[in-house]
Design a protein around this motif. Structure first.
Motif, PDB file in Angstrom:
ATOM      1  N   MET A   1       7.285  -8.725  10.431  1.00 45.21           N
ATOM      2  CA  MET A   1       5.967  -8.330   9.895  1.00 45.21           C
ATOM      3  C   MET A   1       5.977  -6.830   9.560  1.00 45.21           C
ATOM      4  SD  MET A   1       3.596  -8.026  13.308  1.00 45.21           S
ATOM      5  CE  MET A   1       4.272  -7.775  14.928  1.00 45.21           C
ATOM      6  N   PRO A   2       5.195  -6.452   8.561  1.00 48.48           N
ATOM      7  CA  PRO A   2       5.251  -5.078   8.076  1.00 48.48           C
ATOM      8  C   PRO A   2       4.251  -4.168   8.775  1.00 48.48           C
ATOM      9  CG  PRO A   2       3.944  -6.418   6.589  1.00 48.48           C
ATOM     10  CD  PRO A   2       4.268  -7.267   7.801  1.00 48.48           C
ATOM     11  N   TYR A   3       3.779  -4.572   9.955  1.00 52.55           N
ATOM     12  CA  TYR A   3       2.754  -3.770  10.625  1.00 52.55           C
ATOM     13  C   TYR A   3       3.326  -2.777  11.621  1.00 52.55           C
ATOM     14  CZ  TYR A   3      -0.502  -7.135   8.604  1.00 52.55           C
ATOM     15  OH  TYR A   3      -1.210  -7.910   7.746  1.00 52.55           O
ATOM     16  N   ASP A   4       4.632  -2.910  11.908  1.00 57.03           N
ATOM     17  CA  ASP A   4       5.248  -1.999  12.872  1.00 57.03           C
ATOM     18  C   ASP A   4       4.998  -0.541  12.504  1.00 57.03           C
ATOM     19  OD1 ASP A   4       6.184  -4.321  13.845  1.00 57.03           O
ATOM     20  OD2 ASP A   4       8.304  -3.975  13.381  1.00 57.03           O
ATOM     21  N   LEU A   5       5.221  -0.251  11.233  1.00 60.45           N
ATOM     22  CA  LEU A   5       5.171   1.145  10.801  1.00 60.45           C
ATOM     23  C   LEU A   5       3.784   1.753  11.016  1.00 60.45           C
ATOM     24  CD1 LEU A   5       6.974   3.304   9.485  1.00 60.45           C
ATOM     25  CD2 LEU A   5       5.978   2.631   7.286  1.00 60.45           C
ATOM     26  N   ILE A   6       2.751   1.025  10.630  1.00 59.52           N
ATOM     27  CA  ILE A   6       1.399   1.595  10.745  1.00 59.52           C
ATOM     28  C   ILE A   6       0.984   1.687  12.213  1.00 59.52           C
ATOM     29  CG2 ILE A   6       0.085  -0.576  10.499  1.00 59.52           C
ATOM     30  CD1 ILE A   6      -1.875   1.027   8.700  1.00 59.52           C
ATOM     31  N   LEU A  27      -7.673  -6.375   9.942  1.00 61.37           N
ATOM     32  CA  LEU A  27      -8.552  -5.768   8.937  1.00 61.37           C
ATOM     33  C   LEU A  27      -7.795  -5.288   7.702  1.00 61.37           C
ATOM     34  CD1 LEU A  27     -10.752  -3.597  11.342  1.00 61.37           C
ATOM     35  CD2 LEU A  27     -11.304  -5.841  10.381  1.00 61.37           C
ATOM     36  N   LEU A  28      -6.456  -5.270   7.804  1.00 65.03           N
ATOM     37  CA  LEU A  28      -5.652  -4.694   6.725  1.00 65.03           C
ATOM     38  C   LEU A  28      -5.371  -5.725   5.639  1.00 65.03           C
ATOM     39  CD1 LEU A  28      -3.046  -2.812   8.940  1.00 65.03           C
ATOM     40  CD2 LEU A  28      -5.057  -1.845   7.788  1.00 65.03           C
ATOM     41  N   THR A  29      -5.365  -5.238   4.398  1.00 66.99           N
ATOM     42  CA  THR A  29      -4.856  -6.072   3.314  1.00 66.99           C
ATOM     43  C   THR A  29      -3.680  -5.331   2.692  1.00 66.99           C
ATOM     44  OG1 THR A  29      -6.351  -5.081   1.714  1.00 66.99           O
ATOM     45  CG2 THR A  29      -7.108  -7.073   2.821  1.00 66.99           C
ATOM     46  N   SER A  30      -2.773  -6.089   2.158  1.00 63.94           N
ATOM     47  CA  SER A  30      -1.569  -5.480   1.598  1.00 63.94           C
ATOM     48  C   SER A  30      -1.651  -5.500   0.078  1.00 63.94           C
ATOM     49  CB  SER A  30      -0.359  -6.261   2.091  1.00 63.94           C
ATOM     50  OG  SER A  30       0.706  -6.135   1.197  1.00 63.94           O
ATOM     51  N   GLU A  44     -13.725   6.143 -10.726  1.00 64.20           N
ATOM     52  CA  GLU A  44     -13.907   4.969  -9.877  1.00 64.20           C
ATOM     53  C   GLU A  44     -14.361   5.418  -8.485  1.00 64.20           C
ATOM     54  OE1 GLU A  44     -10.519   2.064 -11.900  1.00 64.20           O
ATOM     55  OE2 GLU A  44     -10.183   2.906  -9.921  1.00 64.20           O
ATOM     56  N   VAL A  45     -14.975   4.494  -7.764  1.00 63.89           N
ATOM     57  CA  VAL A  45     -15.350   4.770  -6.374  1.00 63.89           C
ATOM     58  C   VAL A  45     -14.216   4.293  -5.468  1.00 63.89           C
ATOM     59  CG1 VAL A  45     -16.942   4.188  -4.512  1.00 63.89           C
ATOM     60  CG2 VAL A  45     -17.822   4.623  -6.812  1.00 63.89           C
ATOM     61  N   CYS A  46     -13.768   5.184  -4.588  1.00 68.35           N
ATOM     62  CA  CYS A  46     -12.669   4.864  -3.667  1.00 68.35           C
ATOM     63  C   CYS A  46     -13.232   4.076  -2.481  1.00 68.35           C
ATOM     64  CB  CYS A  46     -12.024   6.163  -3.198  1.00 68.35           C
ATOM     65  SG  CYS A  46     -10.623   5.939  -2.090  1.00 68.35           S
ATOM     66  N   ARG A  47     -12.750   2.864  -2.290  1.00 67.13           N
ATOM     67  CA  ARG A  47     -13.332   2.006  -1.245  1.00 67.13           C
ATOM     68  C   ARG A  47     -12.411   1.766  -0.062  1.00 67.13           C
ATOM     69  NH1 ARG A  47     -18.039   0.764  -3.361  1.00 67.13           N
ATOM     70  NH2 ARG A  47     -18.224   0.508  -5.619  1.00 67.13           N
ATOM     71  N   HIS A  48     -11.196   2.321  -0.108  1.00 71.03           N
ATOM     72  CA  HIS A  48     -10.232   2.077   0.971  1.00 71.03           C
ATOM     73  C   HIS A  48      -9.437   3.336   1.323  1.00 71.03           C
ATOM     74  CE1 HIS A  48     -10.764  -1.836  -1.054  1.00 71.03           C
ATOM     75  NE2 HIS A  48     -10.598  -2.374   0.147  1.00 71.03           N
ATOM     76  N   SER A  49      -9.037   3.419   2.579  1.00 70.68           N
ATOM     77  CA  SER A  49      -7.933   4.288   2.963  1.00 70.68           C
ATOM     78  C   SER A  49      -6.657   3.497   2.759  1.00 70.68           C
ATOM     79  CB  SER A  49      -8.042   4.675   4.441  1.00 70.68           C
ATOM     80  OG  SER A  49      -9.227   5.387   4.685  1.00 70.68           O
ATOM     81  N   LEU A  99       4.796   6.420  -7.827  1.00 72.05           N
ATOM     82  CA  LEU A  99       5.930   7.089  -8.482  1.00 72.05           C
ATOM     83  C   LEU A  99       7.151   6.173  -8.532  1.00 72.05           C
ATOM     84  CD1 LEU A  99       5.523  10.652  -6.923  1.00 72.05           C
ATOM     85  CD2 LEU A  99       5.275  10.035  -9.347  1.00 72.05           C
ATOM     86  N   GLU A 100       7.120   5.105  -7.726  1.00 74.05           N
ATOM     87  CA  GLU A 100       8.172   4.087  -7.734  1.00 74.05           C
ATOM     88  C   GLU A 100       7.527   2.801  -7.220  1.00 74.05           C
ATOM     89  OE1 GLU A 100      10.728   4.762  -3.904  1.00 74.05           O
ATOM     90  OE2 GLU A 100      10.054   6.734  -4.600  1.00 74.05           O
ATOM     91  N   ASP A 101       8.200   1.683  -7.310  1.00 79.83           N
ATOM     92  CA  ASP A 101       7.640   0.438  -6.772  1.00 79.83           C
ATOM     93  C   ASP A 101       7.279   0.674  -5.306  1.00 79.83           C
ATOM     94  OD1 ASP A 101       8.236  -0.527  -9.252  1.00 79.83           O
ATOM     95  OD2 ASP A 101       9.791  -1.913  -8.610  1.00 79.83           O
ATOM     96  N   SER A 102       6.072   0.296  -4.930  1.00 81.17           N
ATOM     97  CA  SER A 102       5.559   0.669  -3.609  1.00 81.17           C
ATOM     98  C   SER A 102       4.723  -0.447  -3.014  1.00 81.17           C
ATOM     99  CB  SER A 102       4.682   1.932  -3.721  1.00 81.17           C
ATOM    100  OG  SER A 102       5.396   3.016  -4.264  1.00 81.17           O
ATOM    101  N   GLU A 103       4.462  -0.312  -1.717  1.00 78.95           N
ATOM    102  CA  GLU A 103       3.544  -1.236  -1.057  1.00 78.95           C
ATOM    103  C   GLU A 103       2.654  -0.451  -0.113  1.00 78.95           C
ATOM    104  OE1 GLU A 103       5.425  -4.484   0.973  1.00 78.95           O
ATOM    105  OE2 GLU A 103       3.507  -5.443   1.502  1.00 78.95           O
ATOM    106  N   VAL A 104       1.355  -0.768  -0.150  1.00 75.23           N
ATOM    107  CA  VAL A 104       0.400  -0.083   0.717  1.00 75.23           C
ATOM    108  C   VAL A 104      -0.396  -1.094   1.534  1.00 75.23           C
ATOM    109  CG1 VAL A 104       0.129   1.913  -0.807  1.00 75.23           C
ATOM    110  CG2 VAL A 104      -1.408  -0.048  -1.062  1.00 75.23           C
ATOM    111  N   LEU A 105      -0.898  -0.629   2.687  1.00 75.62           N
ATOM    112  CA  LEU A 105      -1.866  -1.391   3.471  1.00 75.62           C
ATOM    113  C   LEU A 105      -3.221  -0.726   3.292  1.00 75.62           C
ATOM    114  CD1 LEU A 105       0.214  -1.939   6.743  1.00 75.62           C
ATOM    115  CD2 LEU A 105      -0.114  -3.531   4.826  1.00 75.62           C
ATOM    116  N   LEU A 106      -4.241  -1.530   3.034  1.00 72.42           N
ATOM    117  CA  LEU A 106      -5.570  -0.998   2.745  1.00 72.42           C
ATOM    118  C   LEU A 106      -6.541  -1.301   3.872  1.00 72.42           C
ATOM    119  CD1 LEU A 106      -5.863  -2.084  -1.009  1.00 72.42           C
ATOM    120  CD2 LEU A 106      -5.198   0.150  -0.092  1.00 72.42           C
ATOM    121  N   LEU A 107      -7.335  -0.293   4.228  1.00 70.49           N
ATOM    122  CA  LEU A 107      -8.403  -0.462   5.212  1.00 70.49           C
ATOM    123  C   LEU A 107      -9.706  -0.061   4.529  1.00 70.49           C
ATOM    124  CD1 LEU A 107      -9.397  -0.855   8.174  1.00 70.49           C
ATOM    125  CD2 LEU A 107      -8.893   1.577   8.542  1.00 70.49           C
TER     126      LEU A 107
END
Lengths: 193, 193
Positions: A1-6, A27-30, A44-49, A99-107
């Motif tokens: 699972m990719p939650y270790d890092l956070i 609560l996180l979405t990827s 735009e309105v920023c709705r997530h960290s 800046l490159e292919d990336s993946e984020v977790l959103l709260l």
DNA sequence: CTATTTTCTTAATCTACATTATTGTTTTCG
DNA sequence: CGAAAACAATAATGTAGATTAAGAAAATAG
């Protein structure tokens, strides 16, 4: 699972019980971003960290001549958002893209505030990383006021050694506040000294 | 009593019960500063957050040529500190002094952390004002990167109208990042346009 | 009130960095 | 792979803002 890092990232500042960790990750979405894809645009309105688990994002604005000025690089293990817009829920001025292919977790803002309410430890965590970010930004204000371009480039190399060989020079130029042409000149002087 | 102002300041973001207010003010110490007197010098460790109840302070650093660069003005009703030094308890690079006869209320780092522990509401308060300060400093980084001196002066006038007629021009010049001579020139152009 | 210091203005000259243009190199992607 | 796009290097020229200098005005102190 990719939650270790956070979870590790949070663990640097507060200790979470297993059920608190579970609540948090629920609560996180990827979201995956291809290179050059936007997470947020001006007005735009920023709705997530956002927390970067893979790749590298940047946040920047455009001046009246259409030139980009970079506020922040967000490589793996960094948080990013348009804080003004996130706090006020008003349209912001920042673009955030990959800046490159990336993946984020959103709260989401709503979940984040609910977390503060239910578990003050999370408020402590965000208080601490906000303080650290404030210190870095105050340092940068003073550097921009008191250092030459040469010195700002040297500081950047010292402070973000891993980004130097990773990013196109024009991105670094847009961060330290010079044209790519002038940075190229600075680097030549750098080599010969 | 001179605590009304600081309690009101806190009251903008959180609600305190009377006994919480009492506890809070019991931790404060007051200090008067004559004009030009220092609250903090370079290489000292910052041990307090300061709240200005009278007068106006400024925080600044010196560059290699001895020129002052102003990070922040702190008039009445503002908080100030060398955040880097306060957080790390390492020697800092900032000077903080009084631009006029002033009075501040001091909250020690130790008491502040105790407050966070005993009453998470206070952590919320400082989280919020730290976020607001971060937004302002990020805005300033981008303004320094993307605006001309003329535009930065206009932004300063717009954002801090009360300080314009209150502060010597050379202080404003040291804040927006130009020489006093050049600001004088800018103001002349301003008048004729 | 006067002397001294600090601040402000103006103007001439200088420089760090921007702009424009050209060419070569690297990366991207169909 | 090959074509197109993005990136980097170099150099000539331009300019926003710095530096230096000197005098006027304002604030401060004694």
């Amino acid at each position: 699972m990719p939650y270790d890092l956070i979870l590790q990232n949070i663990g640097k500042h507060i200790h979470l019980e297993p059920q608190e960790e579970a609540r948090f990750v629920s609560l996180l979405t990827s979201r995956e971003l291809k290179k050059k894809q936007f997470l947020l645009r001006e007005n735009e309105v920023c709705r997530h960290s956002a927390f970067v688990i893979q790749g590298c994002l940047r946040s920047y604005n455009l001046d009246e001549n259409g030139f980009e000025h970079i506020l922040q690089f967000a490589p793996t293990d960094w948080w990013t958002a348009d804080m003004y817009s996130l706090i006020s829920q008003q349209p912001g001025s920042l673009y955030i893209d990959a800046l490159e292919d990336s993946e984020v977790l959103l709260l989401s803002k709503k979940d984040q505030e609910q977390l503060y309410h239910d578990c003050p430890k999370f408020e402590r965590f965000f208080r601490i990383i906000t303080e650290n970010s404030l210190v870095a930004n105050r340092r940068r204000v003073l550097d921009n006021l008191s250092l030459s371009a040469q010195q700002r480039y040297a500081m950047f190399c010292q402070h973000y050694p891993s980004l130097i060989n990773h990013l196109p020079q024009k991105q670094i130029a847009a961060y330290i506040g010079v044209t790519p042409e002038f940075l190229s000149k600075l680097r030549k002087e750098f080599r010969h000294s």
